[in-house]
Design a protein around this motif. Structure first.
Motif, PDB file in Angstrom:
ATOM      1  N   UNK A  32       0.842  -1.205   0.000  1.00  0.00           N
ATOM      2  CA  UNK A  32       0.000   0.000   0.000  1.00  0.00           C
ATOM      3  C   UNK A  32       0.874   1.250   0.000  1.00  0.00           C
ATOM      4  N   UNK A  33       1.900   1.261   0.841  1.00  0.00           N
ATOM      5  CA  UNK A  33       2.751   2.440   0.973  1.00  0.00           C
ATOM      6  C   UNK A  33       3.584   2.654  -0.292  1.00  0.00           C
ATOM      7  N   UNK A  90       2.630   1.847  -3.309  1.00  0.00           N
ATOM      8  CA  UNK A  90       1.715   2.396  -4.320  1.00  0.00           C
ATOM      9  C   UNK A  90       1.669   3.917  -4.184  1.00  0.00           C
ATOM     10  N   UNK A  91       1.579   4.399  -2.950  1.00  0.00           N
ATOM     11  CA  UNK A  91       1.532   5.851  -2.746  1.00  0.00           C
ATOM     12  C   UNK A  91       2.841   6.516  -3.162  1.00  0.00           C
ATOM     13  N   UNK A 101       8.567   2.842   4.288  1.00  0.00           N
ATOM     14  CA  UNK A 101       7.987   3.101   2.973  1.00  0.00           C
ATOM     15  C   UNK A 101       7.479   4.539   2.872  1.00  0.00           C
ATOM     16  N   UNK A 102       6.958   5.049   3.968  1.00  0.00           N
ATOM     17  CA  UNK A 102       6.476   6.432   3.957  1.00  0.00           C
ATOM     18  C   UNK A 102       7.640   7.415   3.819  1.00  0.00           C
ATOM     19  N   UNK A 133       8.321   7.617   0.262  1.00  0.00           N
ATOM     20  CA  UNK A 133       7.290   8.422  -0.414  1.00  0.00           C
ATOM     21  C   UNK A 133       7.599   9.914  -0.235  1.00  0.00           C
ATOM     22  N   UNK A 157      -4.181  14.671  -2.350  1.00  0.00           N
ATOM     23  CA  UNK A 157      -3.708  13.503  -3.085  1.00  0.00           C
ATOM     24  C   UNK A 157      -4.619  12.287  -2.880  1.00  0.00           C
ATOM     25  N   UNK A 158      -4.815  11.556  -3.972  1.00  0.00           N
ATOM     26  CA  UNK A 158      -5.559  10.299  -3.874  1.00  0.00           C
ATOM     27  C   UNK A 158      -4.597   9.204  -3.439  1.00  0.00           C
ATOM     28  N   UNK A 159      -4.918   8.522  -2.348  1.00  0.00           N
ATOM     29  CA  UNK A 159      -4.064   7.455  -1.828  1.00  0.00           C
ATOM     30  C   UNK A 159      -4.816   6.134  -1.933  1.00  0.00           C
ATOM     31  N   UNK A 160      -4.082   5.049  -2.132  1.00  0.00           N
ATOM     32  CA  UNK A 160      -4.749   3.765  -2.326  1.00  0.00           C
ATOM     33  C   UNK A 160      -5.419   3.311  -1.031  1.00  0.00           C
ATOM     34  N   UNK A 177      -5.654  -2.553   5.056  1.00  0.00           N
ATOM     35  CA  UNK A 177      -4.286  -2.078   4.855  1.00  0.00           C
ATOM     36  C   UNK A 177      -4.104  -0.583   5.058  1.00  0.00           C
TER      37      UNK A 177
END
Lengths: 463, 463
Positions: A415-416, A418-419, B416-417, B420, B437-440, B445
């Motif tokens: 998920x992260x 993807x962002x 992961x963040x 990003x 922003x569109x986030x998944x 999750x």
């Protein structure tokens, strides 16, 4: 006089416009009043949570995150089991099936989507779109002897339902079109990884052009599904059937009132999420969520997205713009950007898929030449807990080498990622930049050279 | 004739230059030959993995990822327990302590860093920089009765060691300067969250200006540490002491050969990672890793970064450029971008911190006015497994509202963040863009509205 905001539809799209506006209510001189009209009797249900309820993670009623009373307590005229029958744009009003007419200052169309499937009279054949469907399915599983299941649909909900059945020990067959699973999100080679994993869990996939030709029953309850014709005909036993086919935007009300419908069948909006009539934006009428079409961020063509995340992002924009309009503060204005469809799904059995941007097929269809790179790697060193494998495919514009799509199959961190790729696509990052990027490192959390770097390198080597 | 590449130093920096070049060896007409000279007797040791060994996750020898033989088998002249005493740039050679002289076509300086601490003659006082240190500490813990520990240093290694001691039930005191933990990565309010959590686990922190004034022993082994003077003096019992103070670049060889040293004490390089002499790049001499200074991506000032991830990114650039130079293919050329220091660390006790870009303090120090936003939220709905809380602080340039820093404390999704936000900082994303922003989304999750959106919103509201 408080401004009247009327919201037609109470799915995630309508509810998030309402929630955002409720949170800023006090900032508005004169105040706002809200009326929300929805068909169902529930408050706000997380429909995305329903497949997990079917997997037994929690009770179905847990997915009703807010009951109607929650909104009524905040002064919202929250009308359940009701329906709007007409949008009277010339008179700034909507008409309910009861004949009542409600005047609005701002109208939000959040009518969602509907399934276009022929109904069967047999019991045991279900759709899976809302809480009611989930309850019926759950009830069937609990009260009948269900040994076999048949699912029509190779999308997320189809696969999640299939995984839920497999976990309950039900022999399940999934019928979808060719060539692969989740084709709007994954290239065939990536879809194949999911197929293989789910086949190991006992599921059977039929991915060809055959359609359901008959549904047979016994004593009024389904007992089998027949697919294909003549020598391709096959009868598959099924004590329960789920039809999870592609959904179409619910736009009847909008269409009847003359609002522009796009080539995809969704309501056309401008970037502020105003609807259009004869190509001119209506400044007090908005549409949001599954009933709208969006503009693809890579191909710049209209498409249907139908994700909760899209609805939530659009709902923020609408709330901003209503507030900007009422208060006369242009600084509050926001716009919904072209959509790159960041999506993630727990498919079941520990398997997670993620996708953002275009697939190779969608890019080629839009005339964009692509290169791609692929890699499989553990997300951290083998001797740390949670060191699971991840397969990543990155798709680049062949000319600019800019990232236009990313796909992943694995168990964690998807998920992260993807962002991250959503930001990278917007930023126009190239394969070389992704390969050379400095990524954070701790041996218990990451690799010194992440799978992203391997995938980007692989793409560069392919040129 | 094969091209001779000489690498001075065998930490992650030197080894990654070697690994990258080994992987492309066959592409080079005439081939390459490699000589690596290092002081230690080990092959490639993951020093970042040592604190986890101390926590008992695995044996210390597990951190030796490749033994010298691994490189010898690939034809590398991998010289351990050896030392370069002179760089003879005029003659394109290096001199070893044995007197031997090796001529190079390409020289890579990867001499790392060293600790600038006064030595004590007492046993039981350790530094914690390499495998040898880890073994000594482990040995002390296993052979002596260690009930109390004292750690000088509030950085990552200090905190990870402290967490390891706490897990073993050792009463531990950490001495660091004011005002807070990990000040180069976290603002005081974020550092305070870690402090509070670790204090609950029984650790004591002393964050003030006092220094160690004496280390007292009994029968040659440490028994206590005295800090401060006069009425501020305090004696703290310690059966083991770790001195984990700030490390300085090891640049003696470079300095002696006339290579430019920057204001931070690190070797100056250009974007290709060539060293400079009298401000002119030397095209066949590179420096990499902890011995270099980098340019900060926000303030554009030189700084020391000293992270394995930085070394790995620089090593890729150097390998590309040596290859580009040998083959005459300019398309292979790459450059190391200004550094925004993406970092993450498992602090222990389930706690993870992440940081990228500048802190508020660093920004203000560079004359940049900031606004910031903060939010705490579960990373997914409460009823899904792994729904842990995450606190996020986002720092924006007050004028442009572009993201220039991000800090996080929590238990998961942080690495992961950080990546990003590293992309978002490079892309110049604004607070409004992050909020919109569109986030998944998948309920198992992620949240429909992620903590990122809350933090960005909070920053916008503060203006």
């Amino acid at each position: 006089m408080p401004k009247e905001v009327v919201i037609v539809g109470g799915g995630v799209a309508g509810v998030f416009v309402l929630r955002n506006l409720l949170a800023t209510k006090d900032e508005v001189p004169g105040g706002m009043h809200f009326t929300l009209i929805k068909r169902e009797k529930s408050g706000w249900v997380s429909t995305c949570g329903l497949p997990f309820a079917l997997r037994g993670w929690y009770e179905i009623d847990r997915t009703e995150i807010n009951k109607p009373q929650f909104f009524l307590d905040q002064g919202v005229d929250f009308r359940t089991e009701n329906e709007v029958t007409k949008l009277n744009l010339g008179k700034n009003s909507v008409v309910l099936k009861t004949g009542e007419e409600i005047t609005y200052d701002y109208l939000v169309i959040a009518t969602g989507r509907k399934q276009s499937v022929k109904e069967t009279k047999l019991d045991g054949v279900f759709t899976f779109n809302n809480e009611e469907d989930a309850c019926k399915i759950e009830d069937a599983l609990n009260t009948r002897e269900v040994k076999t299941a048949f699912i029509r649909g190779r999308g997320i909900i189809g696969l999640q339902s299939a995984a839920a059945f497999a976990e309950r020990g039900i022999k399940t067959t999934v019928l979808g079109g060719p060539p692969s699973l989740l084709p709007s999100s994954l290239d065939p080679d990536m879809g194949a990884i999911i197929k293989e994993r789910m086949e190991k869990a006992g599921l059977r996939f039929i991915l060809d052009r055959r359609e359901i030709t008959a549904i047979r029953g016994k004593e009024g309850w389904v007992k089998s599904v027949v697919i294909g014709e003549k020598e391709e005909k096959e009868e598959i036993p099924a004590d329960i059937v789920i039809i999870g086919k592609w959904m179409v935007p619910e736009t009847d009300l909008a269409k009847d009132s003359g609002i522009d419908i796009g080539e995809t069948g969704g309501i056309v909006t401008d970037r502020a999420m105003h609807v259009e009539k004869g190509r001119r934006s209506l400044n007090t009428v908005y549409a949001v969520g599954d009933c709208t079409e969006v503009v693809d961020g890579i191909s710049h063509r209209p498409k249907l997205n139908q994700l909760a995340s899209t609805a939530v992002a659009q709902a923020r924009v609408i709330a901003d713009n209503i507030l900007s309009d009422i208060t006369g503060q242009p600084g509050l204005y926001s716009s919904y950007e072209p959509c790159i469809s960041p999506s993630v799904a727990d498919i079941g059995g520990g398997l997670v898929m993620g996708s953002v941007g275009v697939t190779t097929n969608a890019a080629n269809h839009a005339g964009i030449k692509t290169i791609s790179g692929k890699a499989t790697k553990l997300i951290k060193a083998r001797y740390f807990p949670g060191a699971t494998s991840l397969t990543m495919k990155l798709i680049f514009d062949a000319f600019t080498k800019r990232l236009i799509g990313a796909q992943m199959v694995g168990e964690a961190t998807i998920a992260e990622r993807v962002n991250e790729f959503a930001v990278a696509i917007r930023a126009g990052m190239t394969a070389a930049e992704l390969r050379n990027m400095e990524r954070c490192f701790d041996p218990s959390l990451a690799q010194l050279e992440d799978v992203t770097i391997d995938a980007a390198k692989n793409a560069l080597e392919s040129t």
